[in-house]
Structures are given as C-alpha cells and as structure tokens.
Design a protein around this motif. Structure first.
Motif, mmCIF file in Angstrom:
data_model
loop_
_atom_site.group_PDB
_atom_site.id
_atom_site.type_symbol
_atom_site.label_atom_id
_atom_site.label_comp_id
_atom_site.label_asym_id
_atom_site.label_seq_id
_atom_site.Cartn_x
_atom_site.Cartn_y
_atom_site.Cartn_z
ATOM 1 N N ALA A 1 128.701 19.154 75.809
ATOM 2 C CA ALA A 1 129.742 20.181 75.751
ATOM 3 C C ALA A 1 129.499 21.363 76.679
ATOM 4 O O ALA A 1 130.230 22.348 76.610
ATOM 5 N N GLY A 2 128.489 21.319 77.510
ATOM 6 C CA GLY A 2 128.240 22.413 78.431
ATOM 7 C C GLY A 2 127.312 23.464 77.842
ATOM 8 O O GLY A 2 126.955 23.434 76.660
ATOM 9 N N ALA A 3 126.950 24.433 78.675
ATOM 10 C CA ALA A 3 125.991 25.459 78.261
ATOM 11 C C ALA A 3 126.548 26.384 77.197
ATOM 12 O O ALA A 3 125.792 27.053 76.490
ATOM 13 N N ASP A 4 127.872 26.457 77.068
ATOM 14 C CA ASP A 4 128.490 27.350 76.082
ATOM 15 C C ASP A 4 129.007 26.575 74.868
ATOM 16 O O ASP A 4 129.999 26.948 74.250
ATOM 17 N N ALA A 5 128.335 25.496 74.514
ATOM 18 C CA ALA A 5 128.776 24.648 73.408
ATOM 19 C C ALA A 5 128.956 25.458 72.129
ATOM 20 O O ALA A 5 128.153 26.342 71.813
ATOM 21 N N SER A 6 130.015 25.144 71.397
ATOM 22 C CA SER A 6 130.292 25.788 70.109
ATOM 23 C C SER A 6 129.853 24.844 68.993
ATOM 24 O O SER A 6 130.328 23.704 68.916
ATOM 25 N N ILE A 7 128.941 25.334 68.148
ATOM 26 C CA ILE A 7 128.306 24.459 67.156
ATOM 27 C C ILE A 7 128.431 25.085 65.772
ATOM 28 O O ILE A 7 128.141 26.274 65.581
ATOM 29 N N GLY A 8 128.850 24.295 64.801
ATOM 30 C CA GLY A 8 128.932 24.736 63.412
ATOM 31 C C GLY A 8 127.918 23.990 62.563
ATOM 32 O O GLY A 8 127.764 22.772 62.707
ATOM 33 N N ILE A 9 127.218 24.705 61.701
ATOM 34 C CA ILE A 9 126.213 24.119 60.817
ATOM 35 C C ILE A 9 126.608 24.432 59.375
ATOM 36 O O ILE A 9 126.728 25.603 59.003
ATOM 37 N N VAL A 10 126.819 23.411 58.575
ATOM 38 C CA VAL A 10 127.144 23.592 57.155
ATOM 39 C C VAL A 10 125.888 23.308 56.341
ATOM 40 O O VAL A 10 125.425 22.171 56.274
ATOM 41 N N GLY A 11 125.326 24.345 55.743
ATOM 42 C CA GLY A 11 124.094 24.210 54.979
ATOM 43 C C GLY A 11 122.938 24.843 55.733
ATOM 44 O O GLY A 11 122.553 24.365 56.802
ATOM 45 N N LEU A 12 122.396 25.916 55.192
ATOM 46 C CA LEU A 12 121.389 26.683 55.921
ATOM 47 C C LEU A 12 119.964 26.209 55.664
ATOM 48 O O LEU A 12 119.172 26.045 56.591
ATOM 49 N N GLY A 13 119.606 25.985 54.402
ATOM 50 C CA GLY A 13 118.231 25.663 54.068
ATOM 51 C C GLY A 13 117.301 26.782 54.522
ATOM 52 O O GLY A 13 117.623 27.965 54.402
ATOM 53 N N ALA A 14 116.162 26.412 55.063
ATOM 54 C CA ALA A 14 115.220 27.413 55.563
ATOM 55 C C ALA A 14 115.597 27.915 56.947
ATOM 56 O O ALA A 14 114.930 28.794 57.489
ATOM 57 N N GLY A 15 116.661 27.367 57.538
ATOM 58 C CA GLY A 15 117.094 27.773 58.872
ATOM 59 C C GLY A 15 116.471 26.975 59.988
ATOM 60 O O GLY A 15 116.515 27.384 61.159
ATOM 61 N N THR A 16 115.910 25.800 59.679
ATOM 62 C CA THR A 16 115.171 25.004 60.661
ATOM 63 C C THR A 16 115.998 24.699 61.909
ATOM 64 O O THR A 16 115.501 24.783 63.039
ATOM 65 N N ASP B 1 114.493 36.220 55.392
ATOM 66 C CA ASP B 1 113.270 36.953 55.064
ATOM 67 C C ASP B 1 112.129 36.416 55.931
ATOM 68 O O ASP B 1 111.585 35.338 55.672
ATOM 69 N N SER B 2 111.754 37.172 56.961
ATOM 70 C CA SER B 2 110.735 36.690 57.897
ATOM 71 C C SER B 2 109.363 36.572 57.251
ATOM 72 O O SER B 2 108.463 35.930 57.817
ATOM 73 N N ALA B 3 109.202 37.159 56.071
ATOM 74 C CA ALA B 3 107.938 36.973 55.353
ATOM 75 C C ALA B 3 107.861 35.588 54.735
ATOM 76 O O ALA B 3 106.773 35.133 54.354
ATOM 77 N N LYS B 4 108.999 34.918 54.648
ATOM 78 C CA LYS B 4 109.036 33.553 54.108
ATOM 79 C C LYS B 4 109.189 32.534 55.240
ATOM 80 O O LYS B 4 108.354 31.655 55.424
ATOM 81 N N PHE B 5 110.298 32.635 55.988
ATOM 82 C CA PHE B 5 110.556 31.713 57.094
ATOM 83 C C PHE B 5 111.036 32.516 58.300
ATOM 84 O O PHE B 5 111.782 33.494 58.137
ATOM 85 N N THR B 6 110.664 32.061 59.491
ATOM 86 C CA THR B 6 111.002 32.823 60.701
ATOM 87 C C THR B 6 111.917 32.061 61.657
ATOM 88 O O THR B 6 112.141 32.511 62.781
ATOM 89 N N PHE B 7 112.440 30.921 61.237
ATOM 90 C CA PHE B 7 113.328 30.163 62.126
ATOM 91 C C PHE B 7 114.505 31.033 62.580
ATOM 92 O O PHE B 7 114.820 31.110 63.769
#
Length: 753
Positions: A532-547, A573-579
């Motif tokens: 989709a090119g360098a400006d690809a638009s991406i949607g993520i459903v479901g965050l989890g730890a942010g991996t 919370d960067s004290a928990k996960f930093t992704f």
C-alpha cells in the motif's frame, strides 16, 4: 360445586411458563451479542437483570395474593395481554454506551427490550401455586416449584442444543411469541378451574390456616441468606471458571442449569436424595472449595467439572434446607418473594459489587466460605461423644486441630510452586481430614476451609493483589507478571496469554507470542509498504500489550480500536510495557466496540485491517458474522487486506471464514504458524492461525505468493488454502451456532500457560 383440583393443568402451565422464561434469557443474550460482545461479565449483568425482574414478578404475585382468586385472575390475564405489546421479542434501540458505562447500559438495554414480558411471566409460577392451593383437596403446592425449575432447566438447555442451531433469531422470536400465546391460554384455563371457588377460597385450602402467624423477620432473613449464597455462587463459579480455570464455550449454561436442577431435587418429594447430598456437602466443600483461591496451576477440565459439581451439591443442600424451613401455603408468595430477593442480593454481590471491589474473583472463595457458614453440618464422626469428652475438653481438642491445620497450610503455602504436587496433596488431605473431624463446630469448619484455600495457591493469589500486578474491569481480569529467569513480562487476560515483552537489552521491541515475523500478521505488516505504499493506512482491532505497534513504520497512518479502557491503561503504562511508548506513542486509540466504531467511521479508510479481539478464549461472534465482515469491507479500500486472528483452543473457525469468503466471491488463505520447536524458546513466540481475505485473487497473491499445499503449512512464510466445509451455513447476526465448529476433543486438557 367446587371444580376438581386439575393438578395436570397447573403443572403444565408452570412448565410452559418457566420454559419460556429461561428460553428467552439466552435468546436475548444472543440478540444483544452484536452490541455487547461475549465477556463473562456481560452474561453476569444479564443474569442480574433477570433476577431483579424475577423479584419484581414475585413481589407482584405476593401483592396480588391479597385479593380473591377471581380478581387475581382478571388482573393477571390483563397484564399478560398488555405485555404482549412487547412481542415479538426484539432489542430496543438505545444509544450505545460510553467507555466504562457498560455495567449500567447492559441492564438498561435488557429492561427496555424484555422487561414487561419477563416480569409478567415470572409471576406465573408463584401465582399458579397459590391458585392451585386454593382448593382444599389440592395438597401441598410446593412440589410445583420443582416442576417450575424443571421447565426452566429444559428451556435453558434446549436453546444451545436445539433452538440456536436450528432457527434464525427472527424465527426464534416468533416461536417464543407463539409459546407466550399458549401460556396466556393456560393461565386463563387455570383461572377458570378456580373461578367458581374463588369466593370461598378464603375459607378453604391455603386460607384455612389464616390464623398461622406471619414468619418472624429473623426467619425471613435466614431465608434471604440461604437463597443469596447459591445465587451468588452460581455467578461466581461462571466468572471463576472462565477467568482462571478454562474459558470453555457455553460454560455459562452449565452453572445456571445445575442451579435450576438443585431446585428440582430440593423441592421435590425425593427427600432421600437431598439428605444424601446434604451429608456429603461439607466434604465436597473441603475437597473442591479448597481450590477456591487458586489462580494458577489449576487450569484443567477436571477442576472445572469439580467446581460445577460443588456448585450443584452446595445449591441442592442449601435449597433443601430452604424447603425444610418453608412456611404454610398461606405464606407461599412471601416465601418465594424473600427467596427471589436473596437471589438478587447474591447476584448484586457477584455481578455488580465484586468487580468494583476486588481485583480478582475473590467473591468466589468468599461465597464458598459463606456456604460453609450456612450449610447444615452433620457430625459424621462424633468423636467427642465416643471419647465422652466434656464440652470444654472438646473445644480444646478442636482448637489444637485447627492449629494443626494452620501449620499444614503454612507449609503448603511456603512450598507452593504453582502446581499441586505430591507433598501439597498430602498436606491438603490432612487438612481435609481435620475439617471432617471438626464438623460439629461451625466456626472451626469455616476456619479450616479458609486455611486450606490459603495453602492451595491462595497465598500467591493474595500476594499478587498486594503487589498490584493484577487489575479487573468489566471485561475481565488482567495480570501482569515478570519472569526474571526468562527475561519476560507477561500479560494474561483470564486464561489466555495476551501479550509478552522481552526485558533483556536489545530485545524489548521484538514481536512476541502470536505476532512474530513468521505469523500471518507479521508477514502482512512487514509487506505493508509493498502492498500500500509508505503512507499505508492500517487499523488494528484489539490492543493487548501493544505488541503490533512496533511494526509501524514512519509515514504510516495507524488507528487502534480497543473496547476496554483498562487495557489501554496497561499498554500505555511504560512501567509495564513499552511497545506503544517506544514505537507508536501518538497513534490514536479509539475506545469502544470496534464493530460499532468502524461502522461509524468513513468508508474506504484502511489498506490493512487486523481483527485480533478475542476475550480470553471466548468467541466474539458479532465480529465474525456476514454483517460484521460487511462493515470491515466498507472500511477497507478496494484493494485492502482483511486479516483475522482465529487461534483458539476450542473452536475451529476456518469453515466460518471460508463460507464468508465464498459467499462474497473473495479470495482467502490461512497462515498456520507452528511457532518455535521445543518446549522453551527465549523469543517468546507461540503458534498462531491468521486468515487473510481480499476482494481479488491478484491482491491475495501479492501478499501470500503461490499458496502451498496443506501438508506444507509449517514451512516458513507458507500460506495455504482455507479448509472449507461443504454445506456449512454462513454466520449472520440472525443465525450463528458455535456447536458445528466446536473442537470437542479439546475440551479435556490443560490450559496454555
């Protein structure tokens, strides 16, 4: 001349009414699924609403009892006809909830949708019993309550077994409406059976004992407490099993079904069965209730079934005790009103207050201890009588036995390694033996049971709460733990691993668990610029730890959807996960149900849309139906890629998406990533199954290359065709059944750690 008692008519009326009452509960839960999702708390909130409406119906029946039967009949039939305005059953149109408002919005939606109908049908069971008892020759009406709960059980079980797999929701609703019409006719016939005897009813039958005093307030409070514990335990068992034992599909049906069956036995003439169950109940509480504080190492179906058996035994024993304490038929509606109020009290505690007060399902062990405090405790081994000890000497011995149990509990807690080993089992059985010996002293029995809970993993559970590693929301219990030996930090949502970050220097931003570079989502996001090119638009459903955030490249436009604000707090919370903080600190996160949020958003928005929104191992049916896929298709650009995560221990979802792709004329493939070989891999990667769907075969080939045969699925980067099932019916909001895709062989086994 007074009509015959017509027992069959009243039994049939009660059976039909109770059948409809508990058939509508899972049916409405299924209807609201597109709006709510499938978290255990949703069902518990629904149960609380049903219990409150049941209480209202019983209160109305109790109030109606002050009139002659003829007038009762006229009022009740009129209300039945008026409530028919809410038919056929459907879901009210009200604004969706704001973030964090689900606990109040769910009850409001259910009351607006079925409140009047449920209320008036709920009243028919106590009313029919009262009308039945209005004839002096009718006999004891309480056995009809067993018939009522038998009908309830049949209605509850028939829905997942027969109704849902066979009928779309519209047909289910009209079928229920037809049943309602039959119920109105039966109630009218029951009224006619007592019509001519209505004037004389105050001088015969149930009213012949009008001089019997009203039960004392203390007795009514006793009824209330005895009724509250099984009700709360039923809900807490559901939450406990789905949170920390196993997220078994349809599990919510089993606790409620067993709860209803306990009434059938306790209020029937099978008093011998109730006596046997009551005798074994204390031992069952010790053997199974002793696991009540266990939050790790107990995730097997054996523990799940044992917990269900304990619920059934305790509920039968306590309901049998209620039956033993029942008043004369004159006070029948008062008795049922207080019982229903107890059910609401238990439900309020388990479904509303506990999630606000506790960070774990502590309501479950508390209700187990409450059951121990209320159960009849037969002295199985009256050793104090055999030894002819005085009360003082007996008390001294009991104190010494409790002290011995405390020592054993401390030893177990000190040696606890997350699993029940030989040593733990030996000490545990020693404590169980002490519990059996102190049955004649209730305080000692409750204390020994609490000590057993603490010894069997309970101390670790309490320590996690004190350490602040766990948080609870409406959607589940989240636990963040460190594994220094493996240099990992883990996020668990109930029984499912939802995120893992490596803590070693140089590895913190590497994708882990289901999201490695060889997974379906990793392969897709690594090719985002090519697709989709360098400006690809991406949607993520479901965050989890942010991996997944660390797949984001400069210039890409990402949007993340997450239903639970608590999950967002954990990931940020960067004290928990930093992704998130390291890779995508400015990415917007839209909080709310993803299906609704995407539907409200602009069309042709995303080049790639990733659906990864599983609540523990529960299936979000409303995210996999024809209507849901249609919403995703609208949000995708014409050459967009839809990626859906279907890894699951209990469901094989390939046929669902294969049928959907075929119906739309789309192309589809699946990446069956086996994960690393061996029991331990420092990368923290796990196997996963991801399905890719595109509108054209050319677009799919750009992503997957040439599809490999299924026997090559384990090769690096290999995509294979979806496994379709001939004749599989496409899932829709109106029709979807999980039974055809249930992996029955996976229902027995240990959970993933």
């Amino acid at each position: 001349m007074t009509a015959l008692p017509r027992r069959w008519l009243f039994v049939l009326t009660i059976l039909v009414g109770s059948f409809l009452l508990f058939l509508v509960q899972p049916m409405v839960a299924r209807m609201v699924l597109p709006k709510l999702g499938g978290a255990p708390a949703v069902w518990n909130s629904a149960m609380l609403v049903y219990q409150a409406l049941l209480l209202g119906g019983y209160a109305y029946a109790h109030w109606l009892g002050r009139f002659a039967v003829r007038r009762q009949a006229m009022i009740h039939v009129a209300l039945l006809v008026l409530a028919a305005l809410w038919l056929p059953i459907g879901i009210a149109s009200i604004a969706p909830p704001g973030a964090g408002q689900e606990a109040l919005w769910v009850p409001l939606l259910l009351v607006a949708s079925i409140g009047p109908v449920f209320f008036v049908v709920a009243a028919q069971a106590p009313l029919m019993q009262r009308w039945f008892a209005a004839d002096a020759r009718a006999g004891d009406p309480y056995y009809l309550y067993a018939a009522s709960n038998l009908g309830s059980f049949a209605g509850l079980i028939s829905y997942p077994a027969l109704v849902e797999p066979s009928l779309p929701l519209a047909a289910q609703s009209w079928g229920w409406t037809a049943g309602y019409g039959l119920l109105v006719a039966l109630v009218a016939a029951s009224a006619a059976a007592r019509w001519h005897g209505a004037t004389a009813s105050h001088d015969s039958g149930a009213d012949a004992v009008a001089d019997e005093p009203r039960p004392a307030l203390r007795r009514q409070l006793h009824w209330l407490l005895i009724a509250a514990v099984p009700s709360g335990l039923m809900l807490s068992t559901t939450t406990h099993l789905t949170t920390d034992i196993v997220a078994m599909p349809l599990l919510w049906v089993l606790p409620l079904g067993l709860y209803l069956l306990s009434f059938v036995i306790a209020f029937s003439t099978a008093t011998r069965v109730t006596q046997i169950v009551t005798t074994i109940a204390p031992a069952v509480l010790l053997l199974v209730g002793g696991l009540g504080l266990l939050s790790s190492g107990g995730g097997s179906m054996l523990v799940a079934f044992a917990s269900l058996a304990m619920l059934f035994v305790v509920a039968t024993a306590l309901h049998g005790y209620l039956y033993h304490l029942r008043p004369a038929p004159q006070h029948l509606t008062l008795f049922y009103l207080v019982m229903s109020a107890g059910g609401v009290v238990g439900g309020l505690f388990a479904a509303l207050f506990a999630p606000l007060l506790f960070d774990w399902v502590y309501e479950h062990p508390l209700l187990i201890l409450a059951a121990a405090a209320l159960l009849p405790l037969p002295a199985l081994f009256p050793w104090d009588k055999w030894l002819k000890l005085t009360p003082v000497n007996s008390r001294i011995v009991v104190i010494l036995l409790v002290a011995l149990a405390a020592v054993a509990s401390w030893t177990m807690a000190s040696d606890w390694d997350g699993a029940i080993g030989t040593g733990t089992a030996a000490w545990g059985f020693a404590i169980v033996a002490v519990g059996i010996l102190v049955l004649g002293w209730r305080w000692a029995f409750v204390a020994v049971l609490a000590l057993l809970m603490i010894g069997v993993g309970g101390w670790d559970t309490l320590e996690e709460s004190v350490a602040g590693t766990r948080v609870r929301s409406y959607f589940g219990v989240y636990t963040v733990t460190d594994d220094p030996q493996r240099a990992q930090r883990r996020l668990a949502h109930g029984t499912t691993l939802h995120g893992l970050q490596r803590t070693a220097t140089g590895h913190r931003l590497e994708p882990t668990t289901y999201y490695g570079h060889q997974s379906g989502v990793g392969l897709t996001l690594d090719k985002a610029e090519m697709l989709a090119g360098a400006d690809a638009s991406i949607g993520i459903v479901g965050l989890g730890a942010g991996t997944l955030a660390c797949y984001r490249q400069p210039g890409q436009d990402w949007t993340i959807f997450e239903i639970d604000p608590v999950m967002v707090d954990i990931a940020r919370d960067s004290a928990k996960f930093t992704f998130l903080s390291d890779c995508a600190p400015a990415v917007p996160i839209e909080i709310g149900d993803a299906r609704l949020r995407i539907a409200d958003g602009p069309a042709a928005r995303f080049d790639i849309l990733v659906i990864d929104a599983f609540s523990s191992d529960a299936i979000p049916l409303h995210l996999l139906t024809k209507e849901a896929i249609g919403i995703y298709a609208r949000a995708l650009k014409p050459d967009g890629v839809l990626l859906i995560h279907i890894s699951n221990r209990f469901f094989g979802l390939e046929p669902v998406l294969a049928a959907e792709a075929q119906a739309r004329g789309w192309s589809a493939a699946i990446r069956l990533d086996p994960g690393p070989a061996g029991d331990y891999d420092p990368s923290g990667l796990t196997g996963s199954n991801w399905v890719a769907l595109t509108a054209t075969p050319q677009r799919l080939e750009q992503l997957t290359g040439a599809l490999r045969p299924r026997d090559k699925a384990r090769d690096d980067g290999a995509w294979v065709p979806l496994a379709a099932r001939p004749g599989f019916e496409r899932w829709t909001d109106d029709y979807s059944s999980t039974l055809p895709v249930l992996l029955w062989g996976s229902l027995i086994g240990k959970r993933d750690e």
